[in-house]
Design a protein around this motif. Structure first.
Motif, PDB file in Angstrom:
ATOM      1  N   GLY A 363       0.810  -1.216   0.000  1.00 58.79           N
ATOM      2  CA  GLY A 363       0.000   0.000   0.000  1.00 58.79           C
ATOM      3  C   GLY A 363       0.841   1.262   0.000  1.00 58.79           C
ATOM      4  O   GLY A 363       0.570   2.218  -0.741  1.00 58.79           O
ATOM      5  N   LEU A 364       1.895   1.261   0.828  1.00 57.11           N
ATOM      6  CA  LEU A 364       2.785   2.422   0.877  1.00 57.11           C
ATOM      7  C   LEU A 364       3.481   2.632  -0.468  1.00 57.11           C
ATOM      8  O   LEU A 364       3.574   3.755  -0.973  1.00 57.11           O
ATOM      9  CB  LEU A 364       3.839   2.229   1.980  1.00 57.11           C
ATOM     10  CG  LEU A 364       3.335   2.234   3.429  1.00 57.11           C
ATOM     11  CD1 LEU A 364       4.466   1.841   4.376  1.00 57.11           C
ATOM     12  CD2 LEU A 364       2.799   3.609   3.794  1.00 57.11           C
ATOM     13  N   GLY A 365       3.985   1.522  -1.036  1.00 61.29           N
ATOM     14  CA  GLY A 365       4.688   1.622  -2.308  1.00 61.29           C
ATOM     15  C   GLY A 365       3.819   2.141  -3.427  1.00 61.29           C
ATOM     16  O   GLY A 365       4.243   2.986  -4.232  1.00 61.29           O
ATOM     17  N   LEU A 366       2.582   1.649  -3.510  1.00 57.92           N
ATOM     18  CA  LEU A 366       1.669   2.103  -4.567  1.00 57.92           C
ATOM     19  C   LEU A 366       1.325   3.589  -4.409  1.00 57.92           C
ATOM     20  O   LEU A 366       1.258   4.334  -5.397  1.00 57.92           O
ATOM     21  CB  LEU A 366       0.392   1.264  -4.551  1.00 57.92           C
ATOM     22  CG  LEU A 366       0.535  -0.193  -5.020  1.00 57.92           C
ATOM     23  CD1 LEU A 366      -0.750  -0.971  -4.749  1.00 57.92           C
ATOM     24  CD2 LEU A 366       0.895  -0.241  -6.514  1.00 57.92           C
ATOM     25  N   THR A 367       1.100   3.996  -3.171  1.00 58.65           N
ATOM     26  CA  THR A 367       0.788   5.412  -2.928  1.00 58.65           C
ATOM     27  C   THR A 367       1.954   6.309  -3.329  1.00 58.65           C
ATOM     28  O   THR A 367       1.770   7.334  -4.005  1.00 58.65           O
ATOM     29  CB  THR A 367       0.451   5.630  -1.445  1.00 58.65           C
ATOM     30  OG1 THR A 367      -0.631   4.780  -1.074  1.00 58.65           O
ATOM     31  CG2 THR A 367       0.057   7.082  -1.188  1.00 58.65           C
ATOM     32  N   MET A 368       3.159   5.921  -2.924  1.00 57.89           N
ATOM     33  CA  MET A 368       4.345   6.727  -3.244  1.00 57.89           C
ATOM     34  C   MET A 368       4.648   6.675  -4.737  1.00 57.89           C
ATOM     35  O   MET A 368       5.113   7.659  -5.325  1.00 57.89           O
ATOM     36  CB  MET A 368       5.533   6.231  -2.418  1.00 57.89           C
ATOM     37  CG  MET A 368       5.328   6.408  -0.913  1.00 57.89           C
ATOM     38  SD  MET A 368       6.569   5.573   0.097  1.00 57.89           S
ATOM     39  CE  MET A 368       7.983   6.636  -0.163  1.00 57.89           C
ATOM     40  N   ALA A 369       4.380   5.516  -5.384  1.00 59.51           N
ATOM     41  CA  ALA A 369       4.597   5.390  -6.825  1.00 59.51           C
ATOM     42  C   ALA A 369       3.675   6.319  -7.595  1.00 59.51           C
ATOM     43  O   ALA A 369       4.077   6.942  -8.592  1.00 59.51           O
ATOM     44  CB  ALA A 369       4.385   3.944  -7.253  1.00 59.51           C
ATOM     45  N   LEU A 370       2.433   6.418  -7.143  1.00 59.18           N
ATOM     46  CA  LEU A 370       1.473   7.299  -7.800  1.00 59.18           C
ATOM     47  C   LEU A 370       1.943   8.750  -7.734  1.00 59.18           C
ATOM     48  O   LEU A 370       1.862   9.494  -8.725  1.00 59.18           O
ATOM     49  CB  LEU A 370       0.096   7.152  -7.137  1.00 59.18           C
ATOM     50  CG  LEU A 370      -1.038   8.005  -7.721  1.00 59.18           C
ATOM     51  CD1 LEU A 370      -1.291   7.618  -9.169  1.00 59.18           C
ATOM     52  CD2 LEU A 370      -2.309   7.852  -6.880  1.00 59.18           C
ATOM     53  N   ALA A 371       2.477   9.128  -6.563  1.00 62.06           N
ATOM     54  CA  ALA A 371       2.942  10.507  -6.396  1.00 62.06           C
ATOM     55  C   ALA A 371       4.160  10.794  -7.267  1.00 62.06           C
ATOM     56  O   ALA A 371       4.236  11.837  -7.943  1.00 62.06           O
ATOM     57  CB  ALA A 371       3.269  10.768  -4.924  1.00 62.06           C
ATOM     58  N   VAL A 372       5.106   9.844  -7.307  1.00 62.95           N
ATOM     59  CA  VAL A 372       6.350  10.107  -8.036  1.00 62.95           C
ATOM     60  C   VAL A 372       6.166   9.959  -9.550  1.00 62.95           C
ATOM     61  O   VAL A 372       6.930  10.538 -10.339  1.00 62.95           O
ATOM     62  CB  VAL A 372       7.458   9.172  -7.523  1.00 62.95           C
ATOM     63  CG1 VAL A 372       7.324   7.762  -8.090  1.00 62.95           C
ATOM     64  CG2 VAL A 372       8.841   9.741  -7.840  1.00 62.95           C
ATOM     65  N   LEU A 390       7.320   1.698 -10.880  1.00 62.57           N
ATOM     66  CA  LEU A 390       7.465   0.283 -10.559  1.00 62.57           C
ATOM     67  C   LEU A 390       8.618   0.058  -9.581  1.00 62.57           C
ATOM     68  O   LEU A 390       8.518  -0.749  -8.642  1.00 62.57           O
ATOM     69  CB  LEU A 390       7.696  -0.510 -11.848  1.00 62.57           C
ATOM     70  CG  LEU A 390       7.771  -2.039 -11.714  1.00 62.57           C
ATOM     71  CD1 LEU A 390       6.513  -2.580 -11.048  1.00 62.57           C
ATOM     72  CD2 LEU A 390       7.997  -2.691 -13.076  1.00 62.57           C
ATOM     73  N   SER A 391       9.712   0.792  -9.778  1.00 67.50           N
ATOM     74  CA  SER A 391      10.853   0.689  -8.867  1.00 67.50           C
ATOM     75  C   SER A 391      10.468   1.124  -7.457  1.00 67.50           C
ATOM     76  O   SER A 391      10.881   0.509  -6.469  1.00 67.50           O
ATOM     77  CB  SER A 391      12.021   1.543  -9.365  1.00 67.50           C
ATOM     78  OG  SER A 391      12.482   1.099 -10.612  1.00 67.50           O
ATOM     79  N   MET A 392       9.669   2.183  -7.379  1.00 65.74           N
ATOM     80  CA  MET A 392       9.247   2.680  -6.067  1.00 65.74           C
ATOM     81  C   MET A 392       8.486   1.607  -5.297  1.00 65.74           C
ATOM     82  O   MET A 392       8.721   1.379  -4.108  1.00 65.74           O
ATOM     83  CB  MET A 392       8.385   3.930  -6.228  1.00 65.74           C
ATOM     84  CG  MET A 392       7.845   4.491  -4.912  1.00 65.74           C
ATOM     85  SD  MET A 392       9.135   5.094  -3.809  1.00 65.74           S
ATOM     86  CE  MET A 392       9.397   6.736  -4.517  1.00 65.74           C
ATOM     87  N   VAL A 393       7.570   0.920  -5.979  1.00 65.89           N
ATOM     88  CA  VAL A 393       6.794  -0.128  -5.314  1.00 65.89           C
ATOM     89  C   VAL A 393       7.715  -1.226  -4.783  1.00 65.89           C
ATOM     90  O   VAL A 393       7.630  -1.630  -3.612  1.00 65.89           O
ATOM     91  CB  VAL A 393       5.747  -0.726  -6.271  1.00 65.89           C
ATOM     92  CG1 VAL A 393       5.040  -1.911  -5.608  1.00 65.89           C
ATOM     93  CG2 VAL A 393       4.740   0.331  -6.689  1.00 65.89           C
ATOM     94  N   LEU A 394       8.609  -1.707  -5.652  1.00 59.12           N
ATOM     95  CA  LEU A 394       9.490  -2.809  -5.247  1.00 59.12           C
ATOM     96  C   LEU A 394      10.489  -2.382  -4.178  1.00 59.12           C
ATOM     97  O   LEU A 394      10.761  -3.121  -3.219  1.00 59.12           O
ATOM     98  CB  LEU A 394      10.230  -3.352  -6.468  1.00 59.12           C
ATOM     99  CG  LEU A 394       9.354  -4.066  -7.511  1.00 59.12           C
ATOM    100  CD1 LEU A 394      10.194  -4.490  -8.709  1.00 59.12           C
ATOM    101  CD2 LEU A 394       8.663  -5.267  -6.885  1.00 59.12           C
ATOM    102  N   ILE A 395      11.062  -1.185  -4.314  1.00 61.85           N
ATOM    103  CA  ILE A 395      12.070  -0.715  -3.352  1.00 61.85           C
ATOM    104  C   ILE A 395      11.458  -0.511  -1.974  1.00 61.85           C
ATOM    105  O   ILE A 395      12.055  -0.891  -0.951  1.00 61.85           O
ATOM    106  CB  ILE A 395      12.735   0.581  -3.867  1.00 61.85           C
ATOM    107  CG1 ILE A 395      13.647   0.255  -5.047  1.00 61.85           C
ATOM    108  CG2 ILE A 395      13.521   1.281  -2.756  1.00 61.85           C
ATOM    109  CD1 ILE A 395      14.201   1.476  -5.764  1.00 61.85           C
ATOM    110  N   VAL A 396      10.281   0.092  -1.912  1.00 66.79           N
ATOM    111  CA  VAL A 396       9.622   0.297  -0.621  1.00 66.79           C
ATOM    112  C   VAL A 396       9.262  -1.043   0.014  1.00 66.79           C
ATOM    113  O   VAL A 396       9.426  -1.235   1.232  1.00 66.79           O
ATOM    114  CB  VAL A 396       8.370   1.184  -0.785  1.00 66.79           C
ATOM    115  CG1 VAL A 396       7.517   1.174   0.491  1.00 66.79           C
ATOM    116  CG2 VAL A 396       8.772   2.612  -1.123  1.00 66.79           C
TER     117      VAL A 396
END
Length: 449
Positions: A363-372, A390-396
């Motif tokens: 959930g955190l990764g998807l939210t941050m991915a949407l923003a970035v 996609l990187s944001m989701v996996l990295i988080v």
């Protein structure tokens, strides 16, 4: 009168060296407030102030001072003055002060104490630091289990002046073994001729003298106790740990965990009194080790040099992505370490915690991915925005799982979970983030022919 007014009056009296005024002001102050006032004063000034206090107030005030300040003041006192101070202190604080005194001075101080104080001090000072024995006091009330309420109240009246707390009375047999406990309230309300054995609670929570002090603090908090009895190997009652001492232990343990959480070793004294060398020594080891850990991040960047040269816009998002992974990992590690420290999370809970963390991290990764991704589109176009998101989701997710699992792994190998510190988690998450980001970029974008 407020503390601020009293402190200002005391400072003014000390500047005038008006001993009469000093004595008058301190008579209206609590020992803890006098100690707060003295905390930033030179040792010789505090010693002069202590000597003006009544003996009944001198010991408690000294007990509130920091360890380093106590040591400095004790060094400036004569053996006779120090022995009088020791006699005026609570039993547990007396033992702590005795440990601070140079071994060569200890026999001279013991000779000036009464036999009861001397024997009690030797016993308490013999326990290993960090155990229940080292923080307990011998000033408690115990009554035989075979007497009645009237006799118990008579014994209580005789023992109360020397006891640290009288709200819980412990019942012992003829060998001094702990058999039960009765509260002061129960004694007052009970019929005078009722046997104590019929009134006492037999199922008493207790610890041994060798029990770690953090476990003692946890039990007092868990059972909401005013005091916790301590027994020796023969089940004889040898002391109690009161809730105020447990609070001191909890504060000490929390401070130590916070220091470990940022890769700092335990300070011997306070932060204010620590030397430059000690502060350097406690911080340098982990920082140097983490420098070498961060080499893996550099190696990952070097490995993907061709991808970076082909898509230089990727570099813009690198700090943002790896920092996000490190931050998420630090949050997860902090939650797990604190949960373990309070007993809320145990080693066997790792699978349950893992499942929950996967959901939260996703959930955190998807939210941050949407923003970035919005920034990515305007900055570098749709393709790179997709890679960044996609990187944001996996990295988080990876950073969060590293932060959550590392405390369990360390505990499995009998290493303090607090060592799963923010810098350590961040360094591991950074290296992982670099590899994930550029590996995805290479796979999705490819290299120009």
């Amino acid at each position: 009168m407020s503390y601020a007014v009293l402190a200002a009056s005391l400072r003014s009296a000390m500047q005038r060296n008006d001993q009469s005024a000093i004595s008058h002001v301190v008579s209206e102050m609590q020992p803890a407030d006098i100690a707060d006032f003295a905390r930033y004063e030179p040792a010789y000034t505090v010693l002069s102030l202590l000597m003006l206090l009544p003996e009944a107030q001198r010991g408690p005030t000294f007990g509130y001072l920091e360890t380093e300040q106590q040591r400095d003041i004790a060094e400036k006192m004569t053996d006779e003055e120090l022995a009088k101070l020791v006699s005026s202190m609570d039993a547990d604080e007396r033992a702590d002060l005795f440990h601070l005194v140079e071994p060569g001075r200890q026999p001279a101080i013991l000779r000036q104490l009464s036999k009861r104080e001397r024997d009690d001090l030797r016993k308490l000072a013999s326990y290993e630091e960090g155990t229940a024995g080292a923080v307990m006091t011998s000033e408690y009330v115990a009554v035989p289990e075979d007497i009645d309420v009237a006799e118990a109240l008579s014994l209580l009246r005789a023992s109360a002046p020397d006891a640290e707390t009288i709200y819980q009375i412990y019942c012992v047999d003829v060998q001094g073994r702990l058999k039960g406990a009765v509260s002061l309230r129960q004694l007052i309300l009970a019929a005078p001729h009722l046997p104590i054995s019929e009134l006492m609670v037999e199922d008493v929570v207790f610890v041994t003298a060798e029990t770690p002090q953090e476990e003692v603090s946890r039990l007092i908090a868990h059972y909401d106790l005013l005091a916790l009895p301590v027994i020796n190997g023969g089940e004889r009652l040898v002391g109690i740990v009161t809730y105020d001492d447990a609070m001191d232990v909890a504060e000490e343990e929390a401070t130590e965990d916070m220091h470990k959480g940022v890769s700092i070793g335990k300070l011997e004294g306070s932060l204010r009194s620590a030397s430059l060398y000690e502060l350097y020594r406690k911080r340098v080891v982990w920082l140097v080790l983490l420098v070498f850990a961060n080499i893996f991040s550099g190696a990952g960047i070097a490995h993907f040099e061709e991808t970076i040269e082909a898509y230089i816009a990727l570099v813009f998002f690198l700090p943002l992505l790896v920092d996000s992974g490190g931050n998420a990992g630090s949050q997860a590690a902090t939650l797990m370490v604190r949960g373990m420290a309070t007993g809320d999370v145990r080693t066997r809970d790792w699978a349950k915690m893992l499942g929950r963390e996967v959901g939260v991290a996703l959930g955190l990764g998807l939210t941050m991915a949407l923003a970035v991704s919005v920034v990515g589109i305007f900055r570098a176009g749709t393709e790179i925005a997709m890679v960044v998101a996609l990187s944001m989701v996996l990295i988080v997710m990876v950073g969060s799982l590293i932060g959550m699992l590392l405390p369990f792994i360390l505990q499995r190998f009998n290493v303090d979970p607090a060592t799963a510190s923010a810098p350590l988690v961040t360094s591991i998450a950074d290296a992982s983030g670099v590899l994930i980001y550029f590996a995805l970029a290479t796979a999705i974008l490819g290299l120009p022919s």
